[in-house]
Design a protein around this motif. Sequence first.
Motif, PDB file in Angstrom:
ATOM      1  N   LEU A   8       0.820  -1.204   0.000  1.00 48.39           N
ATOM      2  CA  LEU A   8       0.000   0.000   0.000  1.00 48.39           C
ATOM      3  C   LEU A   8       0.854   1.254   0.000  1.00 48.39           C
ATOM      4  N   PHE A   9       0.282   2.360  -0.444  1.00 48.30           N
ATOM      5  CA  PHE A   9       0.963   3.658  -0.406  1.00 48.30           C
ATOM      6  C   PHE A   9       1.156   4.085   1.038  1.00 48.30           C
ATOM      7  N   HIS A  10       2.323   4.628   1.349  1.00 52.54           N
ATOM      8  CA  HIS A  10       2.619   5.028   2.709  1.00 52.54           C
ATOM      9  C   HIS A  10       2.495   6.549   2.847  1.00 52.54           C
ATOM     10  N   GLY A  11       1.499   7.005   3.567  1.00 48.23           N
ATOM     11  CA  GLY A  11       1.327   8.424   3.797  1.00 48.23           C
ATOM     12  C   GLY A  11       1.442   8.741   5.264  1.00 48.23           C
ATOM     13  N   SER A  12       0.786   9.825   5.702  1.00 45.53           N
ATOM     14  CA  SER A  12       0.800  10.179   7.115  1.00 45.53           C
ATOM     15  C   SER A  12       0.049   9.123   7.901  1.00 45.53           C
ATOM     16  N   LEU A  13       0.402   8.994   9.189  1.00 47.20           N
ATOM     17  CA  LEU A  13      -0.173   7.926  10.003  1.00 47.20           C
ATOM     18  C   LEU A  13      -1.524   8.336  10.574  1.00 47.20           C
ATOM     19  N   GLU A  14      -2.462   7.400  10.551  1.00 51.03           N
ATOM     20  CA  GLU A  14      -3.774   7.556  11.159  1.00 51.03           C
ATOM     21  C   GLU A  14      -3.899   6.548  12.292  1.00 51.03           C
TER      22      GLU A  14
END
Length: 221
Positions: A8-14
């Motif tokens: 998966l694409f790695h963005g900011s953490l939720e």
Amino acid sequence: MQTAIPNLFHGSLERGELDASVHAVKVGSDLVLLDLATDGYLLVPECGDVRVEGATVLAPMDLMLELAAGELLQSGQAQRHRAPPPAIPSRRLPEASVGRPTVADVATFAMLWADTARRKPTLQDLSRRVSGRHGRRDDLEAIAARVSLFRRMLPYAPTVGACLFQAELLLRFLNAADLDAEWVFGVRVWPFLAHCWLQVDEHCVSQSPDTLTIYRPIMAI
């Protein structure tokens, strides 16, 4: 059963909370999830900066959406706090010198073996069955003596099964003497393997701790 979720694409953490039936652990760069509801494991390879703290997961939004779509995250009212599983045990039980099993020991073992062998429960069934158990964990000498009796009788059983069967049988044999241990499940990846064992704090109850170093604990009951 093991299933892979695509990279998966790695963005900011939720932040999200796992469903009550789901457990997770980060193994290197991969995320492994155990879903008790489906009695299966899920693998997310190369998941990036994902953090697991008990039932709390910090992960990129894309991964959170995948977990939510798979009904792996809780919805509605928050669940109670879940402690993380213990660290891999590093010590053996103390040496125990016991005599031959008594008639009562043999009868107890035989009854528990027959009951354990006739069922094929899921992990969720096992978790529910043993979660309310009682027993002492503060007497390592008594636990070691009970385990020694168990090992004397196990070779005479018609079948000894895999780690899940043996761990349940040993746990129930301990409980019959008002003793207890933590039932820990661990995983490794590449190749994927799942295993379980009993431990009391840093002491391994069911086997040598040297055999467990390849695993990362994912659940304890």
